[in-house]
Design an enzyme around this catalytic site. Structure first.
Site, short mmCIF file in Angstrom:
data_model
loop_
_atom_site.label_atom_id
_atom_site.label_comp_id
_atom_site.label_asym_id
_atom_site.label_seq_id
_atom_site.Cartn_x
_atom_site.Cartn_y
_atom_site.Cartn_z
N PHE A 169 0.82 -1.22 0.00
CA PHE A 169 0.00 0.00 0.00
C PHE A 169 0.85 1.26 0.00
CE2 PHE A 169 -1.87 -3.46 2.52
CZ PHE A 169 -2.78 -3.90 1.58
N ILE A 191 1.86 -6.83 -5.97
CA ILE A 191 1.74 -6.74 -4.51
C ILE A 191 0.35 -7.20 -4.08
CG2 ILE A 191 3.49 -4.96 -4.29
CD1 ILE A 191 1.28 -2.87 -4.12
N GLY A 192 -0.24 -8.06 -4.90
CA GLY A 192 -1.58 -8.55 -4.61
C GLY A 192 -2.58 -7.93 -5.55
N THR A 193 -2.06 -7.09 -6.43
CA THR A 193 -2.90 -6.30 -7.30
C THR A 193 -3.36 -7.06 -8.53
OG1 THR A 193 -0.77 -5.52 -8.02
CG2 THR A 193 -2.04 -4.05 -6.65
N ALA A 202 -0.67 -1.53 -14.06
CA ALA A 202 -1.45 -2.27 -15.06
C ALA A 202 -1.27 -1.65 -16.44
CB ALA A 202 -2.93 -2.28 -14.67
N ILE A 231 -11.57 -2.33 -18.11
CA ILE A 231 -11.30 -3.20 -16.96
C ILE A 231 -10.72 -4.50 -17.50
CG2 ILE A 231 -12.34 -4.38 -14.98
CD1 ILE A 231 -12.28 -1.24 -14.87
N GLU A 260 -5.63 2.82 -6.34
CA GLU A 260 -5.88 3.90 -5.38
C GLU A 260 -7.34 4.37 -5.36
OE1 GLU A 260 -2.41 4.83 -4.56
OE2 GLU A 260 -1.89 3.53 -6.24
#
Ligand code: FES
Ligand code: FES
Lengths: 746, 154
Positions: free
Chosen positions: A245, A472-474, A516, A633, A709
């Site tokens: 984060f 990071i988990g994203t 991304a 998306i 974010e």
């Protein structure tokens, strides 16, 4: 063969999911080698001053303790500040743990106990005895407020706010106006994984550094500078990161100390910080916002004033974009904005999820709600009335902006039309019910530096994508796999993505929601380049079936290269050209010319329902609906998780999270999960996410805006506004703990 | 050093352990079963949850030597070869994690909860899973996953 197309935009299951549910995914503290040493840091117990002496004798006598490093016996490290400056650090003098006797904040590492076992190292730390020359310190924001200053040196990427029009006159002469101060406590990132680094020194003298970082290349750069080592001697590896984060954007003392010990002892070493020590690493800065808004009787804004003060450390000027959003979100000719810092004797704050926006937009969106009540206009209508079709901060055109659709679809899903506008007008049993709305906005930037990715096709037809980027988990692994599989016409299973290794192609640290778009575009570019290389190799064969064909006539599908009625499997091409692997690297850059004219933001409309028990002061967020416009998306499954995850963090920001400092000691006292509450299962009831359609061909080649974010921005304001609607009391100080609900007069 | 004997993920394991070593550190540092996570070391986060004789425990609060003879299951011992445990599969299907760090603890805790047989509703799941923090905020998806397994078992 399994499907080989239609992956982008599909809810593909996380490709690293099995590793994570079986415990196979390994994080920084989970690499082992024979004769690994364990080290635990000792933290300063004063806030400012000098170490007079450190007595390590008793600690060294603990069985298993191998060595204790302090500023007096550390190995040589670089002398100049510049060497300690990482790629994302702010201006100032970066902290150098164990460098000299100076103490700049409570909890600063002053010694490192290195032992054969973790238990011995941990137990010996309590026997390290430091004597200090204590100097006066200041940690109280309210006291320091009077000495706010303009940061003399800008942090890279932070634009100074540009005022416009004549806001003073507009405010003075306005019919309807509001003025208020909004304060937000400092928050701690608190990823679940504890900060750790394992340095494994191999036979070639290479330091293999398994670190918790959002930027393996940034850490490698930092370590080579600080320890004066060639890049080939330091490899930083972070394939899995247990949340960050923002806290792992900069190299943290864990990796510095682990390297220091490995270098001093020429041994492999692991350093794990404790949860309490993680409260002394970084934080979202405490921030005070002063806002004035004025409007004409139809609700049109005639002026916006937003001045903010954020805290920073004594040694660095951490800066964020706090106020600029107020010049951007609504159409208004007269805007006054300013941003100052105050110095406190704390660790340097750092970026935490939506840095700046999460605090500044909270203030603006709370103020908009206050203005709506002053005007007696529905808060959502007030936002529609002041809709910005054009970016007035930079005088640029939005590449896309579907915020109106967020308003409409969010309101619909939430049932906003059924809201009765008067405060305290909705009630069920003992509970007051409140509905609030707020908007959110975040940059949709492209990495400011070039991003690179490599694509390698093996003779078995397996594609490997390699980038120094992080997940990071994203969901970076998953979307990179989707993009690569789709571009090359391969099934998901035929693609492997490798991330988080400093020896791989460059990518900027994962932050600011640009991963991304930047890495995705680089992966796409690498695969397109690979298509060309494969085509050229096949066409140049002596008896090629692609004779006379042009690249643009060729399709890549089902693991084959197809032109007209000729379809040749990649594996056959690889065999024919006698290649084990065919690999290419691509670089993508932001399009400078288009950034001169266009600008990109992601937007949201957030709707909150709260239930307030006035007798107990308890607030429950019973519903949150977040309507998001963020371009294309790439994977609705992982995208939804990113947004709901940020909404959960916003519940914490709104209701729970604050550092509580004893200003006499200068120390954060609630440095654990029992006293610093982050949302738990019971706090999170019903979250809904709507992705509105937003086609954007200009933002970047893949049309995505990034989602890390945006989910937190505005959400705390929607909750605070709902609390006002429920209780009639305005909450201008986060977190809204029950004492404030019970006793503030609002 | 104290000699202890466990059944660890179905295998009989014996070890000499100093009495002050927690079960969590024993698993992670001494037998390198790093699937069990450390998030606080103080019993405040649930990342270290394991199953001991079918019940869920925070392994950071347990001294390894105190569980001589116990049957211990960690996240590494849940799947049957390539076949995931239904709770693991449900976590995958519902995207009940992001970074994955709290996940082994959440999964072991959910299995413990289902073994307890006292969760009947989504509210119950939320309440009884509240000892397992997730900073990535996957709570609604975790609740979906656990609810799906609970429903299937009814
Ligand atoms: S590590 Fe055991 S509860 Fe947090
Ligand atoms: S998935 Fe990251 S902490 Fe839960």
């Amino acid at each position: 063969m399994a499907d080989t197309s239609g992956f982008i935009g599909k809810p593909v299951i996380r490709v690293d999911g099995v590793a994570k549910v079986t415990g196979a995914a390994r994080y920084a503290a989970e690499y082992h080698t024979e004769d690994l040493l364990h080290a635990v840091a000792v933290s300063a117990t004063i806030t400012r001053g000098k170490i007079l002496s450190i007595d390590t004798e008793a600690a060294l006598a603990v069985p298993g303790v191998v060595h204790i490093l302090t500023h007096e016996n550390r190995p040589d490290t670089a002398r100049w500040d510049l060497s300690y400056r990482d790629m994302v650090g702010p201006p100032g003098h970066p902290l150098r743990p164990l460098y000299d006797e100076h103490i700049h904040h409570n909890g600063q590492p002053i010694a490192l106990v290195i032992a054969e076992t973790f238990e011995a190292a941990r137990d010996a730390t309590v026997l390290v005895n430091a004597q200090y020359d204590v100097e006066a310190h200041l940690t109280d924001f309210a006291v320091a407020r009077a000495s706010a200053y303009d940061p003399p040196k800008r942090r890279m990427g932070i634009k100074p706010p540009q005022p416009r029009g004549d806001p003073q006159t507009a405010f003075a002469t306005a019919l309807v106006k509001i003025e208020a101060e909004y304060h937000l406590a400092a928050e701690i990132h608190n990823p679940m994984e504890m900060f750790a680094a394992t340095v494994i020194l191999d036979a070639d003298g290479v330091f293999n550094v398994y670190d918790k970082t959002q930027g393996a290349l940034n850490v490698q750069f930092y370590l080579t500078q600080v320890f004066k080592l060639p890049a080939k001697k330091v490899r930083v590896i972070a394939p899995y990161v247990g949340g960050a984060f923002g806290s792992a954007l900069r190299p943290q003392p864990s990796v510095y100390l682990a390297m220091l010990a490995a270098k001093a002892l020429k041994r492999s070493v692991r350093v794990t910080l404790s949860r309490a020590q993680m409260f002394d690493l970084s934080c979202r800065p405490e921030t005070l916002n002063h806002i004035k808004l004025s409007a004409d009787s139809t609700g049109k804004l005639t002026s916006i004033h937003h001045h903010a003060i954020g805290h920073t450390s004594a040694y660095e000027d951490h800066q964020e974009t706090v106020v600029n959003w107020s010049g951007l979100l609504y159409q208004c000719a007269n805007v006054d904005m300013g941003y100052k810092l105050i110095k406190l004797d704390t660790m340097s704050p750092g970026d935490m999820r939506a840095p700046g926006a999460a605090v500044g937009v909270f203030a603006l969106e709370s103020a908009m709600d206050e203005l709506a009540y002053a005007l007696d206009i529905d808060p959502l209508d007030l936002r529609r009335i002041n809709y910005a079709d054009h970016d007035q901060n930079d005088d640029k055109v939005f590449t896309s902006k579907a915020l109106r659709d967020c308003y409409d679809q969010g309101a619909n899903a939430f049932g906003w039309a059924k809201r009765s506008s008067a405060p305290r007008s909705m009630r069920e049993d003992r509970d007051l019910i409140g509905w609030g709305v707020a908007g959110g906005v975040w940059d949709a930037p492209y990495s400011p530096v070039p991003t690179r990715a490599r694509a390698e096709l093996s003779h078995t037809g397996h594609l490997t994508i390699i980038s120094g980027a992080a997940d990071i988990g994203t969901g970076t692994y998953t979307i990179a796999t989707q993009i690569a599989a789709e571009t090359m016409g391969l099934p998901i299973e035929a693609v492997t993505v490798r991330l988080g290794d400093s020896k791989d192609p460059f990518a900027a640290p994962e932050g600011g929601s640009m991963m991304a778009a930047s890495v995705g575009s680089a992966v796409q570019a690498a695969c397109q380049k690979l298509q060309k290389a494969l085509f050229k190799a096949a066409r140049d064969l002596p008896d090629t079936p692609f004779k006379g064909r042009k690249f643009k006539e060729v399709a890549f599908r089902d693991g084959q290269m197809i032109a007209g009625d000729v379809a040749v499997p990649f594996t056959d091409i690889m065999t024919a050209v006698e290649r084990e692997t065919l690999g290419v690297t691509a670089t993508v850059l932001s399009n400078y010319l288009s950034t001169q004219k266009y600008i990109s933001y992601a937007h949201t409309a957030v709707f909150a329902e709260v239930r307030v028990d006035e007798d107990l002061g308890v607030v429950r967020v019973t519903r949150l609906v977040n309507a998001v416009a963020a371009g294309r998306i790439l994977n609705p499954r992982t995208a939804r998780s990113q947004i709901t995850g940020a909404m959960v963090m916003a519940i914490g920001q709104a209701l729970h999270e604050e550092t509580l400092t004893d200003h006499r000691l200068g120390r954060i006292m609630n440095h654990n999960f029992a006293e610093y509450h982050i949302p738990a299962h019971a706090d999170v009831i019903d979250l809904d996410v709507i992705f509105v359609d937003e086609a954007d061909t200009r933002v970047n080649p893949i049309g995505a805006k990034g989602l890390g974010e945006i989910g937190i921005v505005g959400t705390a304001a929607a909750i605070a506004n709902a609390i006002f609607h429920a209780t009639g009391r305005r909450m201008r100080d986060l977190p809204i703990t029950l004492d404030k609900v019970l006793y503030s007069d609002g | 050093m104290t000699q202890v004997q466990f059944t660890l993920n179905g295998h009989s394991t014996s070890a000499d352990i100093p009495p002050w070593v927690t079960l969590l550190d024993f698993l992670r540092e001494r037998v390198h079963l790093t699937g069990t996570k450390k998030g606080c070391d103080h019993g405040q986060c649930g990342a270290c949850t394991v199953l001991i004789d079918g019940k869920r425990f925070n392994s950071c609060l347990i001294l390894a030597v105190s569980r001589d003879g116990a049957e211990i299951t960690t996240v590494e011992g849940l799947a049957d070869g390539p076949i995931l445990h239904p709770v693991q599969q449900a976590f995958l299907d519902h995207d009940a994690f992001q970074c994955g760090y709290c996940t082994p603890g959440q999964i072991c805790s959910a299995i413990g909860l289902l073994n307890e047989g006292r969760a009947e509703s989504r509210e119950d799941i939320r309440e009884y899973m509240s000892g397992n923090l997730c900073r990535c905020g996957a709570y609604t998806h975790i609740a979906d996953a656990v609810e799906a397994v609970l429903e299937a078992s009814k």
